[in-house]
Design an enzyme around this catalytic site. Structure first.
Site, mmCIF file in Angstrom:
data_model
loop_
_atom_site.group_PDB
_atom_site.id
_atom_site.type_symbol
_atom_site.label_atom_id
_atom_site.label_comp_id
_atom_site.label_asym_id
_atom_site.label_seq_id
_atom_site.Cartn_x
_atom_site.Cartn_y
_atom_site.Cartn_z
ATOM 1 N N HIS A 1 -1.430 3.415 4.769
ATOM 2 C CA HIS A 1 -2.396 4.195 3.987
ATOM 3 C C HIS A 1 -2.516 5.594 4.575
ATOM 4 C CE1 HIS A 1 -6.118 5.531 2.128
ATOM 5 N NE2 HIS A 1 -6.024 4.517 1.290
ATOM 6 N N THR B 1 -5.657 2.018 -5.468
ATOM 7 C CA THR B 1 -5.384 0.565 -5.344
ATOM 8 C C THR B 1 -6.130 -0.227 -6.403
ATOM 9 O OG1 THR B 1 -5.320 0.864 -2.948
ATOM 10 C CG2 THR B 1 -5.313 -1.393 -3.749
ATOM 11 N N GLU C 1 0.823 -1.201 0.000
ATOM 12 C CA GLU C 1 0.000 0.000 0.000
ATOM 13 C C GLU C 1 0.867 1.265 0.000
ATOM 14 O OE1 GLU C 1 -3.323 0.530 -0.359
ATOM 15 O OE2 GLU C 1 -2.793 2.646 -0.253
ATOM 16 N N ASP D 1 1.479 -0.135 -4.965
ATOM 17 C CA ASP D 1 0.269 0.122 -5.752
ATOM 18 C C ASP D 1 0.233 1.529 -6.351
ATOM 19 O OD1 ASP D 1 -0.346 1.383 -3.306
ATOM 20 O OD2 ASP D 1 -2.396 0.598 -3.204
ATOM 21 N N HIS D 2 0.707 2.527 -5.614
ATOM 22 C CA HIS D 2 0.700 3.918 -6.109
ATOM 23 C C HIS D 2 1.497 4.768 -5.140
ATOM 24 C CE1 HIS D 2 -2.255 4.526 -2.961
ATOM 25 N NE2 HIS D 2 -2.923 3.500 -3.445
HETATM 26 C C1 GP9 Z 1 -8.946 0.041 0.692
HETATM 27 C C2 GP9 Z 1 -7.616 -0.009 0.030
HETATM 28 C C3 GP9 Z 1 -6.970 1.331 -0.031
HETATM 29 O O1 GP9 Z 1 -9.660 -1.139 0.560
HETATM 30 O O2 GP9 Z 1 -7.735 -0.563 -1.224
HETATM 31 O O3 GP9 Z 1 -7.527 2.068 -1.024
HETATM 32 P P1 GP9 Z 1 -6.835 3.264 -1.787
HETATM 33 O O4 GP9 Z 1 -7.357 4.527 -1.155
HETATM 34 O O5 GP9 Z 1 -5.368 3.179 -1.638
HETATM 35 O O6 GP9 Z 1 -7.273 3.096 -3.174
HETATM 36 MN MN MN Z 2 -3.753 1.991 -2.206
#
Ligand code: GP9
Ligand code: MN
Length: 398
Positions: free
Chosen positions: A194, A79, A37, A253-254
């Protein structure tokens, strides 16, 4: 517009390259995908007060295929955009999330390809199953099972922010993994790192910097926690006898720190974050760990859209029908190229962003013609991918 799917199929098929010598290296192994994440590559090998922020990942990448020039290509779907690209090798949309907007479409997905090779396909995540419309979209993509918040024991103590903390998340996933029929794929979506990077004192394992932005400072602590959770997961996999038969694909993921924090980041690095540095900050880790295989660094410039063909090559799985915008990152024949959703791009030598062409190495502005010869291709990639999604065109592929 009368672009039809055969024109698009021809366009992507032209990019296909011969399989590399890495084809089949992980054939038949269980596939463990880990979404890190909000994890940006600059955190790897970073130290604070003499301590590494990601000690486990730093060691792991030495014994892995490591891709230092791998970028995220996500847009507003965050994500879910990363998951979408990895599962379909299409680009995300420029607005919203395909998971939410187009869950009824036909896709040629990674889970489908895995299913066709007798894999069971699973996703694990410590948040609610409705988030990003995963519950529906996973069915469309062909997942057999989604272990979400309701499948874990989630309490006030073991959760923070969006859900279950990463350490108990991995810990509680092991019994489920043990029960899966082999071969299987299991995707783990981590969560603790996150925005806005909340962490309890007891989970803090490292000193943090003192920039003007608390978000930036806290980011170091949650990344360190995430690293610890991965370390423990590997230990648990070994203890459960699941490690040897697996291939591990870890990807960021980003970004975690948006443009808003460039000033504070500049303060931390002691240098200004200009447009070129900002693009380079969009690098995310890609670490492919195959037990008993020697580590190797792949310098190729690529992104998330390239992961599906890369994984399928390592597992030597051929899709019955395919339409992948990405190409395998393993072949030395591969063209260094990554395209971002806003039309920016990076090649071996250039960075094009905010309407300006830069020399990647020096960061200096360079002759626009060097970049403009790529404009047509970039436009085609994004337009064709959009057409596939908006027109649900994969229905018409023979
Ligand atoms: C929440 C997770 C985080 O289920 O996928 O989401 P994001 O804000 O990073 O897209
Ligand atoms: Mn994410």
């Amino acid at each position: 517009d009368d672009t039809d799917i055969s024109e698009i199929k021809q366009f992507v098929d032209k990019k296909e390259i011969e399989a590399s010598s890495f084809e089949g290296v992980a054939k038949g192994k269980n596939l463990i995908l880990i979404s890190l994440e909000s994890t940006q590559s600059f955190m790897l090998d970073e130290e604070i007060d003499g301590e590494q922020v990601t000690p486990f990942l730093n060691k792991l990448k030495e014994d892995s295929y490591y891709f230092p020039n791998f970028y995220h290509q996500t847009a507003q779907g965050k994500t879910s955009d990363a998951e979408f690209m990895i599962d379909t090798s299409l680009y995300p949309l420029s607005g919203g999330s395909v998971f939410v907007r187009k869950p009824e479409n036909e896709f040629f997905s990674l889970p489908e390809a895995l299913n066709s090779a007798d894999y069971s396909t699973n996703s694990f995540h410590g948040n609610d199953r409705e988030f990003w419309n995963r519950e529906n979209m996973y069915k469309t993509l062909g997942y057999d099972r989604f272990y979400s918040k309701k499948d874990f024991e989630v309490t006030d103590e073991n959760s923070i922010n969006y859900g279950l903390k990463d350490i108990p998340f991995f810990e509680q996933s092991i019994p489920y993994l043990k029960d899966l029929k082999e071969p299987y794929s299991a995707k783990f979506l981590t969560l603790t790192n996150h925005f806005p990077y909340l962490l309890e004192e007891e989970d803090r394992m490292i000193a943090i910097p003192e920039t003007q932005e608390e978000v930036v400072n806290r980011y170091f602590a949650t990344i360190r926690y995430e690293d610890e959770s991965i370390k423990r997961f590997f230990e648990e996999m070994k203890a459960a006898g699941l490690y040897e038969d697996a291939i591990f694909v870890l990807y960021g993921d980003h970004y975690g720190l948006s443009e808003t924090y460039n000033e504070a980041l500049g303060e931390y690095f002691g240098k200004q974050i200009g447009p070129v540095e900002h693009v380079q900050l969009q690098k995310v880790p890609l670490i492919i760990h195959i037990p008993n295989e020697e580590g190797k660094v792949f310098e190729t410039v690529g992104g998330q859209v390239d992961l599906k063909p890369t994984i399928l090559e390592l597992l030597r799985i051929k899709e019955k029908t395919s339409l992948n915008f990405g190409t395998s990152l393993l072949s030395s024949e591969r063209k260094d190229f990554v395209i971002f959703r806003d039309g920016s791009f990076v090649t071996e030598e250039l960075i094009y962003t905010k309407n300006t062409c830069y020399n990647k190495e020096t960061g200096a502005k360079t002759n626009r013609n060097k970049c403009s010869k790529h404009f047509g291709k970039v436009q085609n990639e994004l337009d064709y991918s959009d057409k596939v999604i908006y027109g649900d065109l994969l229905r018409f592929v023979e």
